[in-house]
Design a protein around this motif. Structure first.
Motif, short mmCIF file in Angstrom:
data_model
loop_
_atom_site.label_atom_id
_atom_site.label_comp_id
_atom_site.label_asym_id
_atom_site.label_seq_id
_atom_site.Cartn_x
_atom_site.Cartn_y
_atom_site.Cartn_z
N ARG A 17 15.26 -36.79 -4.97
CA ARG A 17 14.17 -35.61 -5.47
C ARG A 17 14.08 -35.07 -6.72
O ARG A 17 13.14 -34.35 -7.23
CB ARG A 17 14.67 -34.43 -4.63
CG ARG A 17 14.18 -34.82 -2.87
CD ARG A 17 15.02 -33.72 -2.14
NE ARG A 17 16.21 -34.04 -1.72
CZ ARG A 17 16.90 -33.16 -0.90
NH1 ARG A 17 16.73 -32.12 -0.61
NH2 ARG A 17 18.07 -33.81 -0.36
N SER A 18 14.94 -35.64 -7.75
CA SER A 18 14.86 -35.14 -9.05
C SER A 18 13.59 -35.80 -9.84
O SER A 18 13.04 -35.39 -10.83
CB SER A 18 16.07 -35.58 -9.86
OG SER A 18 16.17 -37.09 -9.83
N SER B 46 16.75 -27.85 -6.78
CA SER B 46 15.20 -28.12 -7.17
C SER B 46 14.23 -26.87 -7.30
O SER B 46 13.49 -26.81 -8.48
CB SER B 46 14.64 -29.05 -6.24
OG SER B 46 15.34 -30.33 -6.36
#
Length: 202
Positions: free
Chosen positions: A11-12, A66
């Protein structure tokens, strides 16, 4: 200078993409998943006890999660990507920022992990699929005529919701959720997204 701790196939990528969109100067520390376990490498544990990615370093402070990273970066470098705080759209923004890593990720992760159990996980599949259907359908119905979530231009919510939207397509659900499919096609056509993909995979 911003430093991004980036793990491949994670997800980065959203943070990579956001950094390209806002044009901020940044450095990247790349980390690769273990080829056998698919887990993050132990080097990430030296950065943070949970060994998770993404993380950024900003002004000497390590920032994790995030949603927090996206909020901080947008607030500093691209405030137009967040609705005015006295607007109803801002409440929708808050809901979607939390939905992306809260409600949406629960059935996605269950589907991933239970899928590795083979026959042992079979009794759980109908419920997991039902939850995926409801969450993807909810997202599909939120997309505005402009093709975006919350605002009519690229916003922090679009960045965060890109991951569950892309998961829907990877699961072969594009025909079931056409608005999500169009959203994914739109964001993947953005030059900043393409640059992030190239740099993230290098």
């Amino acid at each position: 200078m911003i430093k991004l701790h980036h793990l491949n196939r994670s997800r980065s990528h959203r943070i990579f993409w956001l950094l390209e969109e806002i044009g901020a100067e940044y450095d990247v520390a790349h980390y690769a998943r273990d080829a056998k376990t698919n887990l993050a490498p132990p080097e990430l544990l030296k950065v943070h006890p949970l060994g998770k990615s993404p993380m950024i370093e900003l002004d000497g402070r390590l920032i994790t999660e995030s949603g927090a990273i996206v909020d901080v970066l947008c607030d500093r470098y691209a405030p137009d990507m967040i609705p005015a705080k006295d607007s109803d759209a801002f409440l929708s923004h808050l809901e979607m920022m939390h939905f992306a890593e809260g409600s949406a990720m629960t059935p996605i992760l269950l589907n991933l992990y239970v899928g590795r159990l083979g026959d042992a996980g079979a009794p759980l599949h109908p419920r997991i699929q039902s939850e995926l259907d409801s969450h993807f359908s909810y997202l599909n119905g939120l997309i505005r005529p402009s093709g975006h979530f919350v605002m009519d231009s690229l916003s922090a919510a679009d960045i965060m919701l890109s991951f569950p939207a892309e998961v829907a397509l990877r699961l072969g659900r594009g025909d079931d959720f056409p608005a999500l499919a169009k959203f994914v096609a739109m964001i993947q056509a953005r030059p900043a997204y393409a640059r992030a993909m190239e740099k993230g995979n290098s």
